[in-house]
Structures are given as C-alpha cells and as structure tokens.
Design a protein around this motif. Sequence first.
Motif, short mmCIF file in Angstrom:
data_model
loop_
_atom_site.label_atom_id
_atom_site.label_comp_id
_atom_site.label_asym_id
_atom_site.label_seq_id
_atom_site.Cartn_x
_atom_site.Cartn_y
_atom_site.Cartn_z
N VAL A 145 48.25 3.79 58.38
CA VAL A 145 49.67 4.04 58.64
C VAL A 145 49.89 4.08 60.14
O VAL A 145 49.29 4.91 60.84
N PHE A 146 50.71 3.17 60.64
CA PHE A 146 51.02 3.09 62.07
C PHE A 146 49.74 3.07 62.92
O PHE A 146 49.61 3.78 63.92
N GLY A 147 48.78 2.29 62.47
CA GLY A 147 47.57 2.07 63.24
C GLY A 147 46.47 3.09 63.08
O GLY A 147 45.40 2.94 63.67
N HIS A 148 46.69 4.13 62.31
CA HIS A 148 45.67 5.16 62.08
C HIS A 148 45.32 5.22 60.61
O HIS A 148 46.13 4.89 59.74
N ARG A 149 44.10 5.65 60.32
CA ARG A 149 43.63 5.70 58.94
C ARG A 149 43.71 7.14 58.42
O ARG A 149 43.39 8.10 59.14
N TYR A 150 44.15 7.26 57.18
CA TYR A 150 44.30 8.56 56.53
C TYR A 150 43.67 8.48 55.14
O TYR A 150 43.70 7.42 54.50
N ALA A 151 43.12 9.60 54.65
CA ALA A 151 42.49 9.59 53.34
C ALA A 151 42.47 10.99 52.74
O ALA A 151 42.58 11.99 53.46
N THR A 152 42.33 11.03 51.43
CA THR A 152 42.22 12.30 50.70
C THR A 152 40.78 12.50 50.25
O THR A 152 40.27 11.69 49.46
N PRO A 153 40.09 13.52 50.74
CA PRO A 153 38.71 13.77 50.32
C PRO A 153 38.68 14.24 48.86
O PRO A 153 39.48 15.08 48.44
N ALA A 154 37.76 13.69 48.08
CA ALA A 154 37.74 13.95 46.63
C ALA A 154 37.21 15.33 46.27
O ALA A 154 37.75 16.00 45.37
N ALA A 155 36.16 15.79 46.92
CA ALA A 155 35.47 17.01 46.50
C ALA A 155 36.37 18.26 46.48
O ALA A 155 36.41 18.97 45.46
N PRO A 156 37.10 18.58 47.56
CA PRO A 156 37.92 19.79 47.51
C PRO A 156 39.07 19.70 46.51
O PRO A 156 39.47 20.71 45.92
N VAL A 157 39.59 18.49 46.29
CA VAL A 157 40.67 18.32 45.31
C VAL A 157 40.15 18.60 43.91
O VAL A 157 40.79 19.30 43.11
N GLN A 158 38.99 18.06 43.58
CA GLN A 158 38.41 18.28 42.26
C GLN A 158 38.14 19.76 42.01
O GLN A 158 38.39 20.29 40.92
N LYS A 159 37.67 20.45 43.02
CA LYS A 159 37.40 21.89 42.91
C LYS A 159 38.69 22.65 42.63
O LYS A 159 38.72 23.56 41.79
N SER A 160 39.77 22.28 43.32
CA SER A 160 41.07 22.94 43.11
C SER A 160 41.56 22.74 41.68
O SER A 160 42.03 23.68 41.03
N LEU A 161 41.47 21.52 41.18
CA LEU A 161 41.92 21.22 39.83
C LEU A 161 41.19 22.08 38.80
O LEU A 161 41.80 22.63 37.88
N GLU A 162 39.89 22.18 38.95
CA GLU A 162 39.08 22.92 37.98
C GLU A 162 39.40 24.41 37.98
O GLU A 162 39.23 25.08 36.96
N HIS A 163 39.91 24.91 39.11
CA HIS A 163 40.26 26.33 39.21
C HIS A 163 41.74 26.59 38.96
O HIS A 163 42.22 27.70 39.22
N GLY A 164 42.46 25.59 38.45
CA GLY A 164 43.86 25.78 38.13
C GLY A 164 44.78 25.78 39.34
O GLY A 164 45.94 26.21 39.24
N GLN A 165 44.30 25.31 40.47
CA GLN A 165 45.09 25.25 41.70
C GLN A 165 45.76 23.88 41.81
O GLN A 165 45.11 22.85 41.70
N ASP A 166 47.07 23.87 41.99
CA ASP A 166 47.79 22.61 42.18
C ASP A 166 47.65 22.16 43.63
O ASP A 166 47.56 22.97 44.55
N VAL A 167 47.64 20.84 43.82
CA VAL A 167 47.46 20.27 45.15
C VAL A 167 48.67 19.38 45.47
O VAL A 167 49.04 18.52 44.66
#
Length: 218
Positions: free
Chosen positions: A88-110
């Motif tokens: 986006v506008f010359g820079h790279r952005y990404a969502t790391p998988a590990a912390p998101v998966q941990k949140s989901l399993e603990h009932g935390q919305d992201v």
Amino acid sequence: MADDISSHSNDKLSRRGLLFVLSSPSGAGKSTLARMLLGADDEIAMSVSVTTRAQRPGEEHGKDYYFVTGDEFEEMVADHAFLEYATVFGHRYATPAAPVQKSLEHGQDVLFDIDWQGTQQLYQRAGQDVVRVFILPPTLAELRDRLESRATDSNEIIDSRMQRATSEISHWDGYDYVLINDDLDACFAKVKQILSTERLRRARQTGLIGFVRDLVAE
C-alpha cells in the motif's frame, strides 16, 4: 434447577472469537469507526500488523506495528507466517497468523482495518471466522472534501487517493455488509449491531452442544 443452569452458562456457552474487518476508501471513516469500536467494546482488540515502513514518532514496536525490514518480511512470507499481506503506497503490510489464532481460540475478537486485497486473502485463509464490512462515502465529492480538510496531503496525493478510492469501491460486493457513512454516529450504531449479531451465530457458540446435552438430561 434453572438456577444451576444459569450459574454454569457462562462457562458452557463460551464462544470462538471472530475476525471483524472494516474496509473503506481513505477518508470514508473506517479508521474513525475502528477507534470508536475499540473504545466502546473490550471484547475486541486491534490486529497489530507487520510493516516495512519506517517507524514514526510516538509509535511503539509491537503495539502500533511490528516494524521489519524488507528481507525480514520476505522471510515471513516464505514461512507462511501471514494471514494476508499487501503493498500500500509503496510499503508492505501483513497480518501475523499466530497471535490472531490465539485470540480466536480464547474467544477474543480481532479488528482489522485493511483494504479489499487483504480482506480477500484473509477470507481465503480463515473464511468461517471472518466478518467483512465495507464503508462507503455518501458521495465522491464529499470524500474529496474530507481528504482536503485533513490538510496533511498535497493535491497530487489526494488525486492518487481518489483514483485508488474508485478502484476500492468497485469491490464492495465482496463484503458481507455494506454501510454508507453519511452520519458517523448512525453508521457506528450499525457497526455495533453487526458485531453483536455475528457473535450470536450458532457456529461460534463452542459450548452450545454441551449445554443442550446437559439441559435435556435434567
């Protein structure tokens, strides 16, 4: 007997978290709506993205973004460490998988403030957990007025953002919900309503089978 069921309902009716995506053209209000939602709801947390752009004054590594080099970013792509990534506008952005998966399993919305490309990738990787909301401006003229009122970008940058906005809007039909942000408070109320409804979906109530089994066994 009803009191016994009620006393255990919080444990039995635990739920899996969800991935709540807000997308919009720059200036249409997704970032403002995201801040409002984070301030009003303690069951949802912002996804912290990985980025190759330079760290700005006041930003904290691990809180605002994970700042990495281009080479480090490519290594993470090769290791399949991301749920989605985009330039986006010359820079790279990404969502790391590990912390998101941990949140989901603990009932935390992201909460995600990402564009249509990132949303598409996220849905391909985790479709059953994803709720996609697209925010439209009432008119393109008002969108430009909002960008100009920021007084942070040159006319050339604003022109570029407007061209990108037209492209982004063309992907509105790839979302589960589409809202027109002609009144911020009214739009926010709808965002909260969508989130509340999606939390109640049967598929996300991970304790429901056990609860019903115990209920009919009484």
